[in-house]
Write an enzyme that holds these catalytic residues in place. Structure first.
Site, PDB file in Angstrom:
ATOM      1  N   LYS A 116      13.891 -46.026   6.934  1.00 25.67           N
ATOM      2  CA  LYS A 116      13.018 -44.862   7.133  1.00 25.67           C
ATOM      3  C   LYS A 116      13.307 -43.723   6.163  1.00 25.67           C
ATOM      4  O   LYS A 116      12.393 -43.041   5.716  1.00 25.67           O
ATOM      5  CB  LYS A 116      13.130 -44.355   8.573  1.00 25.67           C
ATOM      6  CG  LYS A 116      12.625 -45.337   9.613  1.00 25.67           C
ATOM      7  CD  LYS A 116      12.567 -44.673  10.971  1.00 25.67           C
ATOM      8  CE  LYS A 116      12.318 -45.697  12.052  1.00 25.67           C
ATOM      9  NZ  LYS A 116      11.872 -45.094  13.297  1.00 25.67           N
ATOM     10  N   GLU A 199      14.968 -34.942  10.973  1.00 21.58           N
ATOM     11  CA  GLU A 199      13.599 -34.472  10.805  1.00 21.58           C
ATOM     12  C   GLU A 199      13.420 -33.255  11.692  1.00 21.58           C
ATOM     13  O   GLU A 199      14.078 -33.145  12.732  1.00 21.58           O
ATOM     14  CB  GLU A 199      12.601 -35.534  11.290  1.00 21.58           C
ATOM     15  CG  GLU A 199      12.106 -36.475  10.226  1.00 21.58           C
ATOM     16  CD  GLU A 199      11.209 -37.579  10.785  1.00 21.58           C
ATOM     17  OE1 GLU A 199      10.720 -37.465  11.924  1.00 21.58           O
ATOM     18  OE2 GLU A 199      11.000 -38.551  10.052  1.00 21.58           O
ATOM     19  N   LYS A 200      12.506 -32.408  11.301  1.00 20.14           N
ATOM     20  CA  LYS A 200      12.068 -31.349  12.211  1.00 20.14           C
ATOM     21  C   LYS A 200      11.431 -32.052  13.402  1.00 20.14           C
ATOM     22  O   LYS A 200      10.682 -33.019  13.225  1.00 20.14           O
ATOM     23  CB  LYS A 200      11.043 -30.485  11.472  1.00 20.14           C
ATOM     24  CG  LYS A 200      10.277 -29.550  12.344  1.00 20.14           C
ATOM     25  CD  LYS A 200      11.040 -28.258  12.557  1.00 20.14           C
ATOM     26  CE  LYS A 200      10.311 -27.376  13.567  1.00 20.14           C
ATOM     27  NZ  LYS A 200      11.234 -26.538  14.325  1.00 20.14           N
ATOM     28  N   TYR A 201      11.747 -31.631  14.618  1.00 20.45           N
ATOM     29  CA  TYR A 201      11.121 -32.248  15.799  1.00 20.45           C
ATOM     30  C   TYR A 201       9.837 -31.497  16.107  1.00 20.45           C
ATOM     31  O   TYR A 201       9.863 -30.300  16.391  1.00 20.45           O
ATOM     32  CB  TYR A 201      12.077 -32.209  16.988  1.00 20.45           C
ATOM     33  CG  TYR A 201      11.517 -32.913  18.202  1.00 20.45           C
ATOM     34  CD1 TYR A 201      11.379 -34.296  18.219  1.00 20.45           C
ATOM     35  CD2 TYR A 201      11.108 -32.189  19.320  1.00 20.45           C
ATOM     36  CE1 TYR A 201      10.854 -34.950  19.324  1.00 20.45           C
ATOM     37  CE2 TYR A 201      10.584 -32.846  20.428  1.00 20.45           C
ATOM     38  CZ  TYR A 201      10.447 -34.227  20.418  1.00 20.45           C
ATOM     39  OH  TYR A 201       9.930 -34.878  21.504  1.00 20.45           O
ATOM     40  N   ASN A 289       5.037 -49.608   9.579  1.00 18.52           N
ATOM     41  CA  ASN A 289       5.415 -50.854  10.250  1.00 18.52           C
ATOM     42  C   ASN A 289       4.882 -52.002   9.410  1.00 18.52           C
ATOM     43  O   ASN A 289       3.681 -52.114   9.194  1.00 18.52           O
ATOM     44  CB  ASN A 289       4.832 -50.920  11.656  1.00 18.52           C
ATOM     45  CG  ASN A 289       5.536 -49.975  12.613  1.00 18.52           C
ATOM     46  OD1 ASN A 289       4.938 -49.453  13.520  1.00 18.52           O
ATOM     47  ND2 ASN A 289       6.827 -49.731  12.400  1.00 18.52           N
ATOM     48  N   ARG A 291       4.304 -55.153   9.669  1.00 20.10           N
ATOM     49  CA  ARG A 291       4.012 -56.369  10.436  1.00 20.10           C
ATOM     50  C   ARG A 291       2.730 -56.150  11.217  1.00 20.10           C
ATOM     51  O   ARG A 291       2.206 -55.034  11.250  1.00 20.10           O
ATOM     52  CB  ARG A 291       5.144 -56.611  11.438  1.00 20.10           C
ATOM     53  CG  ARG A 291       5.382 -55.349  12.269  1.00 20.10           C
ATOM     54  CD  ARG A 291       6.359 -55.523  13.379  1.00 20.10           C
ATOM     55  NE  ARG A 291       6.854 -54.246  13.848  1.00 20.10           N
ATOM     56  CZ  ARG A 291       6.238 -53.441  14.694  1.00 20.10           C
ATOM     57  NH1 ARG A 291       5.058 -53.786  15.181  1.00 20.10           N
ATOM     58  NH2 ARG A 291       6.767 -52.302  15.075  1.00 20.10           N
ATOM     59  N   VAL A 294       1.432 -54.785  18.155  1.00 19.92           N
ATOM     60  CA  VAL A 294       0.913 -55.102  19.493  1.00 19.92           C
ATOM     61  C   VAL A 294      -0.531 -54.611  19.619  1.00 19.92           C
ATOM     62  O   VAL A 294      -1.418 -55.326  20.081  1.00 19.92           O
ATOM     63  CB  VAL A 294       1.783 -54.406  20.575  1.00 19.92           C
ATOM     64  CG1 VAL A 294       1.183 -54.588  21.957  1.00 19.92           C
ATOM     65  CG2 VAL A 294       3.222 -54.898  20.536  1.00 19.92           C
TER      66      VAL A 294
HETATM   67  P1  ADP Z   1      10.034 -46.380  16.185  1.00 17.06           P
HETATM   68  O1  ADP Z   1      10.170 -46.975  14.834  1.00 17.06           O
HETATM   69  O2  ADP Z   1      11.223 -46.588  17.041  1.00 17.06           O
HETATM   70  O3  ADP Z   1       8.722 -46.666  16.874  1.00 17.06           O
HETATM   71  P2  ADP Z   1       9.030 -43.814  15.290  1.00 17.06           P
HETATM   72  O4  ADP Z   1       9.640 -43.171  14.114  1.00 17.06           O
HETATM   73  O5  ADP Z   1       7.728 -44.545  15.114  1.00 17.06           O
HETATM   74  O6  ADP Z   1      10.093 -44.802  15.956  1.00 17.06           O
HETATM   75  O7  ADP Z   1       8.831 -42.762  16.474  1.00 17.06           O
HETATM   76  C1  ADP Z   1       8.392 -43.145  17.755  1.00 17.06           C
HETATM   77  C2  ADP Z   1       7.926 -41.929  18.537  1.00 17.06           C
HETATM   78  O8  ADP Z   1       8.950 -40.947  18.595  1.00 17.06           O
HETATM   79  C3  ADP Z   1       6.727 -41.211  17.948  1.00 17.06           C
HETATM   80  O9  ADP Z   1       5.503 -41.775  18.309  1.00 17.06           O
HETATM   81  C4  ADP Z   1       6.907 -39.804  18.520  1.00 17.06           C
HETATM   82  O10 ADP Z   1       6.466 -39.758  19.863  1.00 17.06           O
HETATM   83  C5  ADP Z   1       8.422 -39.640  18.523  1.00 17.06           C
HETATM   84  N1  ADP Z   1       8.896 -38.963  17.284  1.00 17.06           N
HETATM   85  C6  ADP Z   1       9.484 -39.533  16.211  1.00 17.06           C
HETATM   86  N2  ADP Z   1       9.774 -38.604  15.270  1.00 17.06           N
HETATM   87  C7  ADP Z   1       9.382 -37.411  15.743  1.00 17.06           C
HETATM   88  C8  ADP Z   1       9.402 -36.058  15.240  1.00 17.06           C
HETATM   89  N3  ADP Z   1       9.905 -35.755  14.052  1.00 17.06           N
HETATM   90  N4  ADP Z   1       8.882 -35.096  16.023  1.00 17.06           N
HETATM   91  C9  ADP Z   1       8.349 -35.386  17.237  1.00 17.06           C
HETATM   92  N5  ADP Z   1       8.303 -36.616  17.769  1.00 17.06           N
HETATM   93  C10 ADP Z   1       8.812 -37.622  17.034  1.00 17.06           C
END
Ligand code: ADP
Length: 452
Positions: A116, A199-201, A289, A291, A294
């Site tokens: 990532k 990352e910024k949340y 992703n 692949r 779902v």
């Molecule tokens: P995974 O690969 O495990 O699916 P993701 O990076 O796609 O992980 O993140 C899954 C979920 O986590 C997102 O759909 C969101 O709800 C939350 N999320 C991830 N990163 C952030 C972020 N920087 N800020 C807010 N929510 C986040």
């Protein structure tokens, strides 16, 4: 075209892929663990081989076992499905070395996107907006520095993470130390790589993702977006397409950004770019992703493109059968993940025997599943037993059709998430389309209030 395709997976996705192969006239090889001898994919495939015990580390994740069956049966392609080996670049590489086509991108593209932190860098270099963040961090000091610049909250993420695992939200300086240690330990255990970045949340964003397909000639299309904001602990429960929050202009811009992302890593096959959309309408690339997913079915329903079929065709070296202008999205589709879980007991998994089974049907109703009456759900794997997908001319029609289909769906003997989905589909906020990833939390509050 391929001589024979081995499907290195189980459950509904194996069935989905076998169906696509059968339509293309390609014989299939199913592999299964001892716990899955009675699974539908074993019955539907042309040939099937047991590759080990229930423990997936010794069966569905055993590269030697899977490669032996491929050699033995003369399979010239392996479809990894989702989960298991689907995002393992080392597996794609082994397939490449053995002259077996891995139905997915090259190991090189996977490596570039699978990590990532690395994917973020590639996106920045290609003018795709990313969430403010850092490369891999090694010290608490580095995290503190980022938090000071970006402001709290921030999120620590495993660079090798997936499936909603390996993420920790940090809300102040004091929380960094513990979360950093925990996140690294979790990541090391779950993904074999402890590296973490920041990352910024974003508070309460919508999760929007764009489906793309590319061929080896450098042709790409995007098939619009899916909204996957109904999540529990970062895991998707219900998805829909199109997103109620995306207009035509944004759809086009996100689609173009997803294609730039794919081109940047010479991506071949089907893939998904995940974005987060904040409350100001700004959106940021989160990850790709590499692949089939779902939730690909909702896109199939509104685009009339058979994504699994196209995935096999482009992997076999054929040219993409569509140009962007051929893609016309029509109507609305919703997918409910039907899990063998008890929603009233905090989604506790409920494996066991399905005593009675009668899926819904009718116009615009689709069930992708590997279960049947008498089937025993093994406790060893994820609890998804099927997907119910409903299409309608508009969101409201799709929603009402889903409600009826959920009511018709009979699964006797185990608890499932059907009652949960019924409540969501009828929920006023869900109906309005105006919600984000905090939906579930607020939904439970509303449910409790209405009980008072
Ligand atoms: P995974 O690969 O495990 O699916 P993701 O990076 O796609 O992980 O993140 C899954 C979920 O986590 C997102 O759909 C969101 O709800 C939350 N999320 C991830 N990163 C952030 C972020 N920087 N800020 C807010 N929510 C986040």
């Amino acid at each position: 075209m391929f001589r024979k395709v081995l499907i290195a997976n189980r459950g509904e996705i194996s069935v989905r892929i076998i169906r696509a192969c059968r339509e293309l006239g390609i014989p299939t090889v199913a592999v299964y663990s001892e716990a899955d001898a009675n699974s539908l994919h074993v019955r539907l495939a042309t040939d099937s081989y047991c590759i080990g015990p229930a423990d997936s580390a010794k069966s569905y994740l055993s590269i030697p076992a899977i490669m032996s069956v491929a050699e033995l049966t003369g399979a010239d392609a392996i479809h990894p499905g989702y989960g298991f080996l689907s995002e393992r670049a080392d597996f794609a590489e082994i397939c490449e070395q053995h002259g077996i086509k891995f139905i997915g991108p090259s190991s090189e593209s996977m490596r570039k996107m699978g990590d990532k932190a690395n994917a973020r860098k590639t996106m920045i270099d290609n003018d795709v907006p990313v969430i403010p963040g850092t490369p891999i961090v090694h010290t608490v000091g580095e995290i503190k520095k980022f938090a000071k610049k970006a402001g709290y909250p921030i999120i620590l993420k495993a660079t090798a993470g997936g499936g909603g695992k390996g993420m920790r939200i940090v809300r102040n300086d004091d929380e960094i130390d513990t979360n950093f240690t925990l996140c690294r330990t979790e990541a090391g255990k779950a993904f074999g790589n402890p590296d973490v970045y920041c990352e910024k949340y974003l508070e309460n964003p919508r999760h929007i993702e764009v489906q793309i397909i590319g061929d080896k000639f450098g042709n790409y299309i995007y098939l619009g977006e899916r909204d996957c904001s109904v999540q529990r602990r970062h895991q998707k429960l219900l998805e829909e397409a199109p997103s109620p929050a995306i207009d035509e202009k944004t759809r086009h811009k996100m689609g173009e950004a997803a294609i730039r992302a794919a081109k940047a890593v010479k991506y071949e096959g089907v893939g998904t770019c995940e974005f987060l959309l904040d409350s100001d309408g700004k959106w940021y690339f989160m990850e790709m992703n590499t692949r089939i997913q779902v939730e690909h079915c909702v896109t199939e329903m509104i685009s009339q493109v058979d994504i699994a079929r196209q995935q096999i065709l482009v992997a076999s070296g054929e040219r993409l059968q569509y140009k962007q202008r051929d893609i016309q999205l029509k109507g609305h589709a919703i997918e409910c993940r039907i899990n063998a879980e008890n929603p009233s007991k905090d989604f506790m998994p409920c494996p066991g025997v399905i005593d009675g089974y009668l899926p819904p049907g009718g116009f615009g109703v689709r069930v992708d599943s590997h279960v049947y009456a008498g089937y025993s759900i093994p406790p060893y794997y994820d609890s998804m037993i099927g997907k119910l997908i409903c299409w309608g001319e508009n969101r409201n029609q799709a929603r009402r059709r889903m409600y009826q289909a959920l009511k018709e769906y009979v699964i006797v003997g185990i608890e499932t998430t059907i009652p949960f989905h019924q409540a969501v589909i009828e929920d006023e906020v869900f109906k309005s389309g105006n919600f984000n990833t905090s939906f579930l939390e607020d939904f439970y509050k509303r449910q409790n209030d209405s009980k008072k």
